[in-house]
Design an enzyme around this catalytic site. Structure first.
Site, PDB file in Angstrom:
ATOM      1  N   ASN A  81       0.830  -1.199   0.000  1.00 55.44           N
ATOM      2  CA  ASN A  81       0.000   0.000   0.000  1.00 55.44           C
ATOM      3  C   ASN A  81       0.877   1.267   0.000  1.00 55.44           C
ATOM      4  O   ASN A  81       0.701   2.163  -0.826  1.00 55.44           O
ATOM      5  CB  ASN A  81      -0.872  -0.086   1.275  1.00 55.44           C
ATOM      6  CG  ASN A  81      -1.977   0.919   1.347  1.00 55.44           C
ATOM      7  OD1 ASN A  81      -2.116   1.612   2.353  1.00 55.44           O
ATOM      8  ND2 ASN A  81      -2.806   1.007   0.321  1.00 55.44           N
TER       9      ASN A  81
ATOM     10  N   GLY B  64       4.380   1.141  -0.357  1.00 56.92           N
ATOM     11  CA  GLY B  64       5.432   0.942  -1.357  1.00 56.92           C
ATOM     12  C   GLY B  64       4.977   1.434  -2.726  1.00 56.92           C
ATOM     13  O   GLY B  64       5.697   2.164  -3.427  1.00 56.92           O
TER      14      GLY B  64
ATOM     15  N   PHE C 183       9.882  -8.558   6.808  1.00 53.79           N
ATOM     16  CA  PHE C 183      10.465  -9.178   5.611  1.00 53.79           C
ATOM     17  C   PHE C 183      11.838  -8.609   5.245  1.00 53.79           C
ATOM     18  O   PHE C 183      12.492  -9.107   4.329  1.00 53.79           O
ATOM     19  CB  PHE C 183       9.530  -9.000   4.412  1.00 53.79           C
ATOM     20  CG  PHE C 183       8.148  -9.539   4.649  1.00 53.79           C
ATOM     21  CD1 PHE C 183       7.968 -10.838   5.123  1.00 53.79           C
ATOM     22  CD2 PHE C 183       7.031  -8.762   4.409  1.00 53.79           C
ATOM     23  CE1 PHE C 183       6.688 -11.341   5.345  1.00 53.79           C
ATOM     24  CE2 PHE C 183       5.754  -9.252   4.627  1.00 53.79           C
ATOM     25  CZ  PHE C 183       5.570 -10.545   5.102  1.00 53.79           C
TER      26      PHE C 183
ATOM     27  N   LYS D  42       4.607   4.767  17.336  1.00 51.40           N
ATOM     28  CA  LYS D  42       3.214   5.239  17.303  1.00 51.40           C
ATOM     29  C   LYS D  42       2.247   4.103  16.951  1.00 51.40           C
ATOM     30  O   LYS D  42       1.063   4.166  17.270  1.00 51.40           O
ATOM     31  CB  LYS D  42       3.063   6.435  16.356  1.00 51.40           C
ATOM     32  CG  LYS D  42       3.454   6.190  14.891  1.00 51.40           C
ATOM     33  CD  LYS D  42       2.366   5.604  14.045  1.00 51.40           C
ATOM     34  CE  LYS D  42       2.825   5.285  12.633  1.00 51.40           C
ATOM     35  NZ  LYS D  42       1.875   4.501  11.854  1.00 51.40           N
TER      36      LYS D  42
ATOM     37  N   LYS E  67      -0.240  -5.640   5.921  1.00 53.66           N
ATOM     38  CA  LYS E  67       0.264  -6.134   7.206  1.00 53.66           C
ATOM     39  C   LYS E  67       0.237  -5.040   8.264  1.00 53.66           C
ATOM     40  O   LYS E  67       0.832  -3.974   8.075  1.00 53.66           O
ATOM     41  CB  LYS E  67       1.719  -6.613   7.066  1.00 53.66           C
ATOM     42  CG  LYS E  67       1.944  -7.608   5.943  1.00 53.66           C
ATOM     43  CD  LYS E  67       1.477  -8.987   6.331  1.00 53.66           C
ATOM     44  CE  LYS E  67       1.672  -9.965   5.186  1.00 53.66           C
ATOM     45  NZ  LYS E  67       0.817 -11.129   5.256  1.00 53.66           N
TER      46      LYS E  67
HETATM   47  N1  LIG Z   1       0.161   1.796   4.272  1.00 50.71           N
HETATM   48  C1  LIG Z   1       0.366   2.947   4.868  1.00 50.71           C
HETATM   49  O1  LIG Z   1      -0.543   3.794   4.999  1.00 50.71           O
HETATM   50  C2  LIG Z   1       1.747   3.289   5.346  1.00 50.71           C
HETATM   51  C3  LIG Z   1       2.100   4.627   5.459  1.00 50.71           C
HETATM   52  C4  LIG Z   1       3.368   4.960   5.912  1.00 50.71           C
HETATM   53  C5  LIG Z   1       4.264   3.958   6.238  1.00 50.71           C
HETATM   54  N2  LIG Z   1       3.892   2.653   6.124  1.00 50.71           N
HETATM   55  C6  LIG Z   1       4.921   1.659   6.431  1.00 50.71           C
HETATM   56  O2  LIG Z   1       5.469   1.217   5.210  1.00 50.71           O
HETATM   57  C7  LIG Z   1       5.936  -0.136   5.341  1.00 50.71           C
HETATM   58  C8  LIG Z   1       5.390  -0.939   4.173  1.00 50.71           C
HETATM   59  O3  LIG Z   1       3.997  -0.977   4.297  1.00 50.71           O
HETATM   60  P1  LIG Z   1       2.985  -1.173   3.069  1.00 50.71           P
HETATM   61  O4  LIG Z   1       1.728  -0.474   3.466  1.00 50.71           O
HETATM   62  O5  LIG Z   1       3.622  -0.819   1.784  1.00 50.71           O
HETATM   63  O6  LIG Z   1       2.788  -2.757   3.037  1.00 50.71           O
HETATM   64  P2  LIG Z   1       1.434  -3.580   3.158  1.00 50.71           P
HETATM   65  O7  LIG Z   1       0.882  -3.529   4.529  1.00 50.71           O
HETATM   66  O8  LIG Z   1       0.547  -3.213   2.048  1.00 50.71           O
HETATM   67  O9  LIG Z   1       2.025  -5.082   3.081  1.00 50.71           O
HETATM   68  C9  LIG Z   1       1.936  -5.910   2.056  1.00 50.71           C
HETATM   69  C10 LIG Z   1       3.229  -6.064   1.300  1.00 50.71           C
HETATM   70  O10 LIG Z   1       4.012  -7.134   1.850  1.00 50.71           O
HETATM   71  C11 LIG Z   1       4.443  -7.953   0.761  1.00 50.71           C
HETATM   72  N3  LIG Z   1       4.780  -9.296   1.232  1.00 50.71           N
HETATM   73  C12 LIG Z   1       3.946 -10.282   1.637  1.00 50.71           C
HETATM   74  N4  LIG Z   1       4.660 -11.386   1.963  1.00 50.71           N
HETATM   75  C13 LIG Z   1       5.960 -11.076   1.758  1.00 50.71           C
HETATM   76  C14 LIG Z   1       7.182 -11.776   1.928  1.00 50.71           C
HETATM   77  N5  LIG Z   1       7.195 -13.033   2.399  1.00 50.71           N
HETATM   78  N6  LIG Z   1       8.338 -11.139   1.628  1.00 50.71           N
HETATM   79  C15 LIG Z   1       8.336  -9.881   1.184  1.00 50.71           C
HETATM   80  N7  LIG Z   1       7.216  -9.156   1.008  1.00 50.71           N
HETATM   81  C16 LIG Z   1       6.045  -9.747   1.293  1.00 50.71           C
HETATM   82  C17 LIG Z   1       3.279  -7.915  -0.186  1.00 50.71           C
HETATM   83  O11 LIG Z   1       3.664  -8.323  -1.457  1.00 50.71           O
HETATM   84  C18 LIG Z   1       2.917  -6.443  -0.137  1.00 50.71           C
HETATM   85  O12 LIG Z   1       3.712  -5.717  -1.021  1.00 50.71           O
HETATM   86  C19 LIG Z   1       5.478  -0.599   6.724  1.00 50.71           C
HETATM   87  O13 LIG Z   1       6.556  -0.536   7.628  1.00 50.71           O
HETATM   88  C20 LIG Z   1       4.403   0.401   7.112  1.00 50.71           C
HETATM   89  O14 LIG Z   1       4.302   0.600   8.516  1.00 50.71           O
HETATM   90  C21 LIG Z   1       2.666   2.299   5.676  1.00 50.71           C
HETATM   91  O1  LIG Z   2      -2.214   2.306   8.647  1.00 46.31           O
HETATM   92  P1  LIG Z   2      -1.129   2.236   9.693  1.00 46.31           P
HETATM   93  O2  LIG Z   2      -1.679   2.082  11.066  1.00 46.31           O
HETATM   94  O3  LIG Z   2      -0.084   1.236   9.336  1.00 46.31           O
HETATM   95  O4  LIG Z   2      -0.447   3.669   9.674  1.00 46.31           O
HETATM   96  C1  LIG Z   2      -0.208   4.245   8.431  1.00 46.31           C
HETATM   97  C2  LIG Z   2       0.858   5.306   8.492  1.00 46.31           C
HETATM   98  O5  LIG Z   2       1.972   4.869   9.209  1.00 46.31           O
HETATM   99  C3  LIG Z   2       0.334   6.612   8.996  1.00 46.31           C
HETATM  100  O6  LIG Z   2       1.345   7.589   8.878  1.00 46.31           O
END
Ligand SMILES: NC(=O)c1ccc[n+]([C@@H]2O[C@H](COP(=O)([O-])OP(=O)(O)OC[C@H]3O[C@@H](n4cnc5c(N)ncnc54)[C@H](O)[C@@H]3O)[C@@H](O)[C@H]2O)c1
Ligand SMILES: O=P(O)(O)OC[C@H](O)CO
Length: 413
Positions: free
Chosen positions: A19, A21, A104, A263, A356
């Site tokens: 999401n 990425g 991961f 957080k 996740k």
């Molecule tokens: N989504 C948000 O709103 C948001 C915002 C800011 C920061 N973040 C941070 O960014 C980071 C990435 O979160 P995201 O939202 O992109 O991911 P996500 O929660 O959408 O996670 C799914 C990802 O994990 C991958 N995945 C599943 N199994 C796997 C494996 N075995 N090996 C490698 N990859 C695998 C999937 O292909 C997918 O790309 C996290 O640390 C999150 O806290 C998220």
């Molecule tokens: O959806 P969360 O709880 O993983 O939080 C998303 C972002 O980290 C907010 O900045």
């Protein structure tokens, strides 16, 4: 007069396509197109391959220019190239953006050792901490050490779906590489090669470095060859800043990384009290205590480098805490879990479609670390969250669990 050779462009790879990425790949690709002087236009995006409706996710992304599983409904620039081979995706890239759930990252780093440029630089967008054998590391440090490169951090009040829809927000980048011995001279910035979007950066700060490198002491940071633009605050801001995604660049990598990680623990407690219907005052109390524990945790365990003001003044601190406790996934799932009386794991499985939650594992990892130091009582909210997740306490116990211990004098009064 001999003319200067043009700069070599930076190639950018986003490692991860969930999401956030996918959203960051969109942001970065818009900027590589907008700054052809600095960056190669194509952005590689490594995708953990899976099938959707019988088709490979990478093929779907490259055909539709959308990530239908993790960021549906959002168009990605055509020059975001989904690549299922991590070794191929990172090849020849000078800038690596790490953006995947924290559980991961270790395996992934092991896979790409030897495939990356030794002088690449990284930015970790990962919100989590790496706890092993009683030691705690930031993911920027962990990545830096595994790969022998410098890695900074990007974090902020950034719910991915809002950023992807180009709703305005702020973010914080922390980037502070150590000085490089025998650094080849980097081309001076001139009004001609200075990116307009970076013009408000304080250029006097560009060469100030502290001693946090994320690198093992034996490994020296490899200098970037002279034909490249320096990878500095200006370059980082040019790569990430968009009209809807405003970047502030600071030096405090530990503060920025920890704000994003811790957080998520607080957001679980905020979700539970919301689920109990206790109202906004109760949630504000959770956030107040949570912020204090976040600062205290940073000062105790990363005290040499961390700045309290990162937690109180930057998007990566209090702003991220507020947004996550309102609209984040950790908060949402915790709230549903309290309303429905089901475990968070069950809710995550049902609601997240493969995304996740980071809060549950971070709460557990931080608790393991605090326990190993005998300091659980000094972080009552973090400890309460861990106890509730383990079934050792109930949501309703939170007020008592986080109440400061009264002194004898108070107790008698
Ligand atoms: N989504 C948000 O709103 C948001 C915002 C800011 C920061 N973040 C941070 O960014 C980071 C990435 O979160 P995201 O939202 O992109 O991911 P996500 O929660 O959408 O996670 C799914 C990802 O994990 C991958 N995945 C599943 N199994 C796997 C494996 N075995 N090996 C490698 N990859 C695998 C999937 O292909 C997918 O790309 C996290 O640390 C999150 O806290 C998220
Ligand atoms: O959806 P969360 O709880 O993983 O939080 C998303 C972002 O980290 C907010 O900045």
């Amino acid at each position: 007069m001999a003319s200067l050779a043009p700069f070599k462009k930076h190639k950018v790879t986003v490692v991860g396509s969930g999401n956030w990425g996918s959203t960051i790949a969109k942001v970065v690709a818009e900027n590589t197109a907008a700054h052809p002087d600095l960056f190669e236009k194509d952005v590689q995006m490594w995708v953990y391959e899976e099938e959707l409706d019988g088709k490979k996710l990478t093929e779907l992304i490259n055909e539709k220019h959308e990530n239908p599983k993790y960021l549906p409904g959002i168009s990605l620039p055509k020059h975001v190239i989904a690549n299922p081979s991590i070794e191929d995706a990172v090849k020849d890239s000078t800038i690596l953006v790490f953006n995947l759930p924290h559980q991961f990252i270790k395996n992934l780093c092991q896979q790409i050792q030897g495939s990356i440029l030794p002088y690449a630089r990284g930015i970790s967008c990962i919100k989590g901490v790496d706890v092993r054998e009683g030691e705690i590391r930031l993911f920027s440090e962990a990545i830096g050490k595994e790969l022998g490169i410098y890695c900074g951090a990007l974090s902020g009040a950034n719910i991915a779906n809002e950023v992807a829809q180009e709703k305005w927000c702020e973010t914080t980048i922390a980037y502070d590489p150590p000085p490089v011995d025998s650094q080849a001279p980097t081309p001076a910035r001139t009004p001609q090669n200075q990116s307009p979007s970076a013009s408000h950066v304080d250029l006097s700060k560009l060469d100030q470095h502290k001693d946090v490198s994320g690198l093992p002491s034996k490994i020296k940071l490899k200098p970037l060859p002279a034909e490249f633009h320096a990878i500095d605050h200006v370059t980082m801001q040019t790569l990430f800043h968009r009209p809807y995604f405003h970047v502030r660049v600071v030096d405090d990598v530990a503060g920025v990384s920890l704000g994003g990680a811790l957080k998520n623990i607080v957001a679980l407690a905020a979700g539970w009290v919301d689920g109990l219907g206790w109202g906004d005052n109760a949630k504000a109390a959770i956030m107040r205590v949570g912020l204090l524990e976040m600062v205290d945790f940073g000062k105790r365990f990363f005290g040499k480098t961390i700045q309290t003001k990162t937690f109180t003044e930057e998007s990566a601190g209090v702003a991220d805490l507020i947004t996550t406790c309102s609209g984040g996934r950790n908060h949402r799932c915790a709230k549903m879990s309290a309303v429905e009386g089901k475990s968070i794991a069950e809710i995550e499985e049902r609601e997240m479609n493969g995304q996740k939650l980071q809060g549950v594992s971070t709460a557990e990892e931080v608790n393991n670390f605090l326990k190993s130091k005998g300091l659980e009582d000094e972080f009552p909210l973090f400890t309460a969250v861990s106890k509730i997740l383990k079934g050792e306490a109930k949501y309703e116990d939170i007020p008592q669990l986080i109440e400061p211990k009264t002194t004898d004098a108070h107790a008698e009064a």
